[in-house]
Structure formats: structure tokens, C-alpha cells
Design a protein around this motif. Structure first.
Motif: not given
Length: 208
Positions: A179-198
Motif C-alpha cells: 500500500p505504500k511505496f515512496r519513490g515509486g507507484a504502490a500496487m493497486d491490487e494484491t498478489i496471490k502468493l504461494k509460500l512453499g520452498e520459495q
């Protein structure tokens, strides 16, 4: 994009235009019962890293790196969670080399310091990161009773990663918001991630 430091996490670097501006403080907020440490481990593979632990022992963190199945670096690990953790952190921050990562895991212990001293620490940290051109990552636990200074951390941070972990039936859903990114554009949507080995993108469809 020029003048960005990669996080080592391909999906994030792609979304963030190549990475994060040098000199930034990154706040990674995540539930305690999540795989958020994967982010920290992958950060260490990008450049030299000082890993300050405040809860787990130095040996426990070292063992976790040895067991990690993801790409990791060889960080310098220091346990600052005993007496006067903020004083220990200040001394180590002042000695950071150029272009290094600093990881604080977890920041909650420092956030429980007296407000004026904690604010001073964050300002010194920001100055040091700008002068050395590195990145600082403050790993903070989301919970029912966040430390008094959490909002100060959110305000001072240049970039905020907000990891949400939900259990839906038999599926664990991880979503990352920036939601916050100084020096760039904050993402306007979430990323669905898989947290496994990486840390990877989860391409499965949500179940309504």
C-alpha cells in the motif's frame, strides 16, 4: 528501472519496476503463523546482509538458514534481544558497510522502546541507509496487541509489505499488498502468493 535494488523475489521485482530504491526502509508486516520468513531468507541472497534477531537465538536463526530449501545468502547474524536491544541495534546500524541489507526480525521488540528513543533510532537508521545505499527490512508481527510504536514504523517506512494469510477450508491463501511505496507507484491490487520452498505466484483460482 534504473537505480533499484532487487529483493531477490522475482514476482516482487517485476511488479516494483526492478526492485526498491537504495536507502529505503521496508516494513514487512505478517501474521506470526505465516511463512513470512521466506521473504527475509530470499532478501539475503541479493547482497551482504546483517541479520539482527530479537526473539530467536543466533543459533536458531543460523540453523533455520542451514535448513532452508530456498535461495539464501550467508548473512552475519547477531542476537540483540537481551538487555538494551535498541542500544545494540544502534551500534550495529552505525557500522553497516555500503550497499548492504539490514534485517530486523522481529521489530516488535524495538517498537516497545520509549517513543522518543525509537523515533530517534528510525531517523538514524534512515540516514544510515541513505548514506550507504542499502536496504533495511523491519519484520513486524501482526496481532491483536501491536506495539505502541507500530504506527510510527508504518509512517517512517518507505515501503510497506502487508502479508495476509487466511485459511479457507483446506486451502491456505497468502496475499501480499504493497500500500505504500515512496519513490515509486504502490500496487493497486494484491498478489496471490504461494509460500512453499520459495516465494512464487499462486496461479490457482479463488473458490467463491
Amino acid at each position: 528501472m534504473a537505480n533499484r535494488l532487487p529483493t531477490g523475489i522475482t514476482v516482487l521485482d517485476r511488479r516494483l519496476g526492478g526492485g526498491i530504491p537504495p536507502g529505503s526502509i521496508v516494513l514487512l508486516e505478517a501474521p506470526p503463523a505465516s511463512q513470512s520468513e521466506l521473504f527475509l531468507y530470499e532478501f539475503t541472497a541479493t547482497r551482504g546482509t546483517l541479520y539482527m534477531t530479537t526473539v530467536r537465538s543466533q543459533a536458531a536463526v543460523s540453523d533455520a538458514f542451514d535448513r532452508a530449501n530456498t535461495r539464501v545468502g550467508s548473512p552475519t547474524i547477531r542476537d540483540i534481544g537481551s538487555d538494551a536491544p535498541l542500544d545494540h541495534a544502534n551500534r550495529l546500524v552505525g557500522a553497516l558497510p555500503d550497499s548492504a541489507n539490514l534485517i530486523v526480525d522481529v521489530a516488535d521488540v524495538l517498537e516497545r522502546s520509549e517513543p522518543a528513543r525509537y523515533r530517534s533510532f528510525l531517523n538514524e537508521l534512515q540516514t544510515q541507509m541513505v548514506n550507504t545505499g542499502g536496504l533495511a527490512v523491519l519484520h513486524a508481527m501482526k496481532g491483536h496487541h501491536p506495539p505502541e510504536n507500530r504506527d510510527v514504523t508504518r509512517h517512517m517506512a518507505d515501503v510497506v509489505f502487508d502479508l495476509q494469510t487466511d485459511i479457507q477450508g483446506q486451502e491456505i491463501i497468502n496475499r501480499l499488498a504493497v500500500p505504500k511505496f515512496r519513490g515509486g507507484a504502490a500496487m493497486d491490487e494484491t498478489i496471490k502468493l504461494k509460500l512453499g520452498e520459495q516465494v512464487t505466484v499462486d496461479t490457482s483460482r479463488d473458490i467463491a
